[in-house]
Design a protein around this motif. Structure first.
Motif, PDB file in Angstrom:
ATOM      1  N   ARG A  11      -5.402  14.709  -1.179  1.00 41.69           N
ATOM      2  CA  ARG A  11      -5.052  14.610  -2.587  1.00 41.69           C
ATOM      3  C   ARG A  11      -3.785  13.776  -2.789  1.00 41.69           C
ATOM      4  NH1 ARG A  11      -2.508  18.688  -5.873  1.00 41.69           N
ATOM      5  NH2 ARG A  11      -2.613  17.995  -8.038  1.00 41.69           N
ATOM      6  N   THR A  12      -2.776  14.011  -1.935  1.00 36.78           N
ATOM      7  CA  THR A  12      -1.530  13.267  -2.048  1.00 36.78           C
ATOM      8  C   THR A  12      -1.771  11.787  -1.799  1.00 36.78           C
ATOM      9  OG1 THR A  12      -0.388  15.199  -1.218  1.00 36.78           O
ATOM     10  CG2 THR A  12       0.822  13.136  -1.174  1.00 36.78           C
ATOM     11  N   ALA A  13      -2.577  11.505  -0.779  1.00 39.07           N
ATOM     12  CA  ALA A  13      -2.863  10.102  -0.445  1.00 39.07           C
ATOM     13  C   ALA A  13      -3.649   9.441  -1.575  1.00 39.07           C
ATOM     14  CB  ALA A  13      -3.635  10.030   0.865  1.00 39.07           C
ATOM     15  N   ARG A  14      -4.558  10.221  -2.205  1.00 39.78           N
ATOM     16  CA  ARG A  14      -5.364   9.641  -3.277  1.00 39.78           C
ATOM     17  C   ARG A  14      -4.470   9.329  -4.478  1.00 39.78           C
ATOM     18  NH1 ARG A  14      -9.353  13.289  -3.024  1.00 39.78           N
ATOM     19  NH2 ARG A  14      -8.665  14.378  -4.873  1.00 39.78           N
ATOM     20  N   THR A  15      -3.562  10.252  -4.784  1.00 44.61           N
ATOM     21  CA  THR A  15      -2.620  10.011  -5.881  1.00 44.61           C
ATOM     22  C   THR A  15      -1.786   8.772  -5.606  1.00 44.61           C
ATOM     23  OG1 THR A  15      -2.475  12.361  -6.337  1.00 44.61           O
ATOM     24  CG2 THR A  15      -0.672  10.999  -7.160  1.00 44.61           C
ATOM     25  N   ARG A  16      -1.302   8.645  -4.374  1.00 41.53           N
ATOM     26  CA  ARG A  16      -0.476   7.477  -4.031  1.00 41.53           C
ATOM     27  C   ARG A  16      -1.283   6.196  -4.211  1.00 41.53           C
ATOM     28  NH1 ARG A  16       1.393   5.053   1.724  1.00 41.53           N
ATOM     29  NH2 ARG A  16       3.102   3.745   0.981  1.00 41.53           N
ATOM     30  N   ALA A  17      -2.525   6.202  -3.740  1.00 40.84           N
ATOM     31  CA  ALA A  17      -3.361   5.000  -3.867  1.00 40.84           C
ATOM     32  C   ALA A  17      -3.561   4.636  -5.335  1.00 40.84           C
ATOM     33  CB  ALA A  17      -4.712   5.237  -3.179  1.00 40.84           C
ATOM     34  N   GLN A  18      -3.826   5.653  -6.172  1.00 37.64           N
ATOM     35  CA  GLN A  18      -4.035   5.385  -7.606  1.00 37.64           C
ATOM     36  C   GLN A  18      -2.777   4.806  -8.245  1.00 37.64           C
ATOM     37  OE1 GLN A  18      -5.115   9.368  -8.623  1.00 37.64           O
ATOM     38  NE2 GLN A  18      -7.325   8.997  -8.595  1.00 37.64           N
ATOM     39  N   VAL A  19      -1.635   5.389  -7.883  1.00 31.80           N
ATOM     40  CA  VAL A  19      -0.381   4.944  -8.491  1.00 31.80           C
ATOM     41  C   VAL A  19      -0.035   3.526  -8.021  1.00 31.80           C
ATOM     42  CG1 VAL A  19       2.118   5.357  -8.547  1.00 31.80           C
ATOM     43  CG2 VAL A  19       0.513   7.244  -8.942  1.00 31.80           C
ATOM     44  N   LEU A  20      -0.188   3.270  -6.731  1.00 24.67           N
ATOM     45  CA  LEU A  20       0.176   1.926  -6.237  1.00 24.67           C
ATOM     46  C   LEU A  20      -0.776   0.873  -6.793  1.00 24.67           C
ATOM     47  CD1 LEU A  20       1.380   2.527  -2.554  1.00 24.67           C
ATOM     48  CD2 LEU A  20       2.612   2.733  -4.724  1.00 24.67           C
ATOM     49  N   ASP A  21      -2.050   1.212  -6.924  1.00 27.14           N
ATOM     50  CA  ASP A  21      -2.978   0.267  -7.561  1.00 27.14           C
ATOM     51  C   ASP A  21      -2.559  -0.018  -9.004  1.00 27.14           C
ATOM     52  OD1 ASP A  21      -4.463   0.041  -5.281  1.00 27.14           O
ATOM     53  OD2 ASP A  21      -6.083   1.370  -5.935  1.00 27.14           O
ATOM     54  N   ALA A  22      -2.109   1.026  -9.686  1.00 25.18           N
ATOM     55  CA  ALA A  22      -1.668   0.849 -11.080  1.00 25.18           C
ATOM     56  C   ALA A  22      -0.413  -0.021 -11.152  1.00 25.18           C
ATOM     57  CB  ALA A  22      -1.413   2.220 -11.727  1.00 25.18           C
ATOM     58  N   VAL A  23       0.495   0.155 -10.188  1.00 21.22           N
ATOM     59  CA  VAL A  23       1.698  -0.690 -10.157  1.00 21.22           C
ATOM     60  C   VAL A  23       1.298  -2.155 -10.012  1.00 21.22           C
ATOM     61  CG1 VAL A  23       3.801  -1.271  -8.886  1.00 21.22           C
ATOM     62  CG2 VAL A  23       3.147   1.135  -9.191  1.00 21.22           C
ATOM     63  N   LEU A  24       0.385  -2.438  -9.087  1.00 21.95           N
ATOM     64  CA  LEU A  24      -0.042  -3.828  -8.862  1.00 21.95           C
ATOM     65  C   LEU A  24      -0.688  -4.405 -10.121  1.00 21.95           C
ATOM     66  CD1 LEU A  24      -1.482  -3.589  -5.238  1.00 21.95           C
ATOM     67  CD2 LEU A  24       0.662  -4.656  -5.973  1.00 21.95           C
ATOM     68  N   ALA A  25      -1.520  -3.610 -10.761  1.00 23.90           N
ATOM     69  CA  ALA A  25      -2.200  -4.091 -11.964  1.00 23.90           C
ATOM     70  C   ALA A  25      -1.200  -4.363 -13.085  1.00 23.90           C
ATOM     71  CB  ALA A  25      -3.247  -3.064 -12.411  1.00 23.90           C
ATOM     72  N   GLU A  26      -0.251  -3.431 -13.293  1.00 29.10           N
ATOM     73  CA  GLU A  26       0.753  -3.612 -14.344  1.00 29.10           C
ATOM     74  C   GLU A  26       1.661  -4.799 -14.037  1.00 29.10           C
ATOM     75  OE1 GLU A  26       1.574  -1.773 -17.289  1.00 29.10           O
ATOM     76  OE2 GLU A  26      -0.493  -1.096 -17.056  1.00 29.10           O
ATOM     77  N   LEU A  27       2.043  -4.919 -12.770  1.00 28.86           N
ATOM     78  CA  LEU A  27       2.925  -6.013 -12.365  1.00 28.86           C
ATOM     79  C   LEU A  27       2.231  -7.358 -12.566  1.00 28.86           C
ATOM     80  CD1 LEU A  27       5.770  -6.191 -11.086  1.00 28.86           C
ATOM     81  CD2 LEU A  27       4.661  -6.294  -8.854  1.00 28.86           C
ATOM     82  N   GLY A  28       0.969  -7.423 -12.209  1.00 23.21           N
ATOM     83  CA  GLY A  28       0.216  -8.662 -12.388  1.00 23.21           C
ATOM     84  C   GLY A  28       0.072  -9.035 -13.854  1.00 23.21           C
ATOM     85  N   GLU A  29      -0.113  -8.010 -14.707  1.00 23.71           N
ATOM     86  CA  GLU A  29      -0.329  -8.302 -16.135  1.00 23.71           C
ATOM     87  C   GLU A  29       0.961  -8.541 -16.898  1.00 23.71           C
ATOM     88  OE1 GLU A  29      -2.735  -5.259 -17.952  1.00 23.71           O
ATOM     89  OE2 GLU A  29      -4.311  -5.514 -16.443  1.00 23.71           O
ATOM     90  N   ARG A  30       2.010  -7.767 -16.541  1.00 27.35           N
ATOM     91  CA  ARG A  30       3.210  -7.772 -17.384  1.00 27.35           C
ATOM     92  C   ARG A  30       4.477  -8.245 -16.678  1.00 27.35           C
ATOM     93  NH1 ARG A  30       0.766  -4.509 -21.275  1.00 27.35           N
ATOM     94  NH2 ARG A  30      -0.588  -3.095 -20.144  1.00 27.35           N
ATOM     95  N   GLY A  31       4.428  -8.357 -15.347  1.00 25.19           N
ATOM     96  CA  GLY A  31       5.636  -8.732 -14.614  1.00 25.19           C
ATOM     97  C   GLY A  31       6.622  -7.579 -14.543  1.00 25.19           C
ATOM     98  N   TYR A  32       7.739  -7.816 -13.893  1.00 18.78           N
ATOM     99  CA  TYR A  32       8.731  -6.767 -13.681  1.00 18.78           C
ATOM    100  C   TYR A  32       9.248  -6.206 -15.005  1.00 18.78           C
ATOM    101  CZ  TYR A  32      12.963  -4.485 -11.929  1.00 18.78           C
ATOM    102  OH  TYR A  32      13.948  -3.571 -11.632  1.00 18.78           O
ATOM    103  N   ASP A  33       9.491  -7.093 -15.960  1.00 17.93           N
ATOM    104  CA  ASP A  33      10.101  -6.622 -17.211  1.00 17.93           C
ATOM    105  C   ASP A  33       9.193  -5.704 -18.004  1.00 17.93           C
ATOM    106  OD1 ASP A  33      12.742  -7.701 -17.248  1.00 17.93           O
ATOM    107  OD2 ASP A  33      11.839  -9.687 -17.433  1.00 17.93           O
ATOM    108  N   GLY A  34       7.875  -5.817 -17.794  1.00 11.47           N
ATOM    109  CA  GLY A  34       6.952  -4.956 -18.516  1.00 11.47           C
ATOM    110  C   GLY A  34       6.546  -3.709 -17.748  1.00 11.47           C
ATOM    111  N   LEU A  35       7.077  -3.555 -16.543  1.00 11.58           N
ATOM    112  CA  LEU A  35       6.665  -2.434 -15.689  1.00 11.58           C
ATOM    113  C   LEU A  35       7.441  -1.171 -16.052  1.00 11.58           C
ATOM    114  CD1 LEU A  35       4.833  -1.998 -13.145  1.00 11.58           C
ATOM    115  CD2 LEU A  35       6.892  -2.347 -11.778  1.00 11.58           C
ATOM    116  N   THR A  36       6.726  -0.121 -16.464  1.00 10.23           N
ATOM    117  CA  THR A  36       7.398   1.143 -16.789  1.00 10.23           C
ATOM    118  C   THR A  36       6.710   2.298 -16.064  1.00 10.23           C
ATOM    119  OG1 THR A  36       5.976   1.653 -18.667  1.00 10.23           O
ATOM    120  CG2 THR A  36       7.937   0.308 -19.128  1.00 10.23           C
ATOM    121  N   MET A  37       7.471   3.355 -15.839  1.00 14.67           N
ATOM    122  CA  MET A  37       6.924   4.554 -15.197  1.00 14.67           C
ATOM    123  C   MET A  37       5.780   5.113 -16.046  1.00 14.67           C
ATOM    124  SD  MET A  37       8.883   4.941 -12.499  1.00 14.67           S
ATOM    125  CE  MET A  37       9.035   6.643 -11.902  1.00 14.67           C
TER     126      MET A  37
END
Lengths: 203, 203
Positions: A11-37
């Motif tokens: 479960r912990t590993a799955r959560t980490r994978a989901q979160v890191l995938d979301a970081v990559l997607a947000e970073l790709g779409e919005r860049g650092y300045d648009g990245l929020t928790m």
């Protein structure tokens, strides 16, 4: 210490994978300045409190993305020649730095903003340069290079022009540069430019 | 268009000099994150409204600092040999990137944050690489290099390892690197690595 590896089903590993995938997607779409928790938590479908507790801030998220790249199975090219290996490595670097969405470029830019991302980016580079030392060892074994060649200096000379042009000078990618920089470093290396001590007659 | 040159005695030029000096001092002390229009105006002893009207925002201030560096009287080294010129250039770069306060490093970091600073930083680099082409022309004139040597690629190969290690990898400065990177590029250049077309027998 390296972060926990993803274990499919955990479960912990799955959560980490989901979160890191979301970081990559947000970073790709919005860049650092648009990245929020908040945006990362929402996209990952994970409670905000979980994201804050485990990663603390945006820097922590970016550092974990970089650390996750660090324990992957990446291996340096092995084409049978020094010049071929360096050219293949440079093509990988150019492809990564010009990919869309610009994840790698955004992570490097973030390393100027966040100390955590900076440390993780440097760990990743250190790891990659250590892995790439096999390129130089094999070239020495094939008799292409003098025995006491400084692997790190050779690898940096071969790859630095790519980073310089694409990350700092920000010129459009030059399709000939990966091969050219590889050939230049290989010519200098064969002439003993990275040998220790320096070639006879040189100071 | 280049910005107006400082004319000693001119009120506008004096204000610009005061403001740009204040930007450098604030940047050196506080870095990009601590740089504000208010602090610059206060330090320069200039009305806030004047600073906002003329420079708009922090990016505008940084861009003007970089443009001011761009119309200076800087000339590339002229030591009498290709290797000597490249080594002298690399020592200047290493000194600038490791100076305290870290103005140059802060300006490069700012170029990842502000589009105006980014454009000005790239104009400055472009200007410096163009000026440095004389190093390659003179080496060709002395017979050190093949006539159709690509000056830009040679200059980037010689200088990129310094920027890579100090700006991106952020390793401690290596006192031997300026000379080593110069020697490596000179060896490759003498072997025709930057000649167009490539040396015979090469692909």
């Amino acid at each position: 210490m390296s972060p926990p590896r993803r274990r499919p089903g955990g479960r912990t590993a799955r959560t980490r994978a989901q979160v890191l995938d979301a970081v990559l997607a947000e970073l790709g779409e919005r860049g650092y300045d648009g990245l929020t928790m908040e945006a990362v938590a929402a996209r990952a479908g994970v409670h905000r409190a979980t994201v804050y507790r485990r990663w603390e801030d945006v820097g922590g998220l970016l550092a974990d993305v970089l650390d996750a790249a660090n324990d992957d199975a990446w291996q340096p090219p092995d084409t049978g020649s020094l010049r071929g290996d360096l050219a293949a490595l440079n093509h990988e670097i150019q492809d990564a730095l010009t990919a869309q969405p610009p994840i790698v470029a955004a992570l490097i830019a973030a390393s100027f903003r966040s100390e955590k991302a900076d440390r993780a980016q440097r760990r990743l580079w250190e790891d990659r340069y250590i892995r790439c030392e096999s390129i130089v060892r094999q070239a020495i074994g094939r008799g292409e290079l003098p025995p006491h060649t400084d692997a790190r200096r050779l690898l940096i000379a071969a790859t630095a022009p790519l980073y310089h042009q694409l990350v700092l000078l920000r010129t459009p990618p030059d399709p000939g540069l990966p091969d050219h920089a590889a050939r230049t470093a290989a010519i200098a290396a064969s002439a003993g430019a990275f040998a220790e001590p320096p070639p006879v007659g040189d100071t």
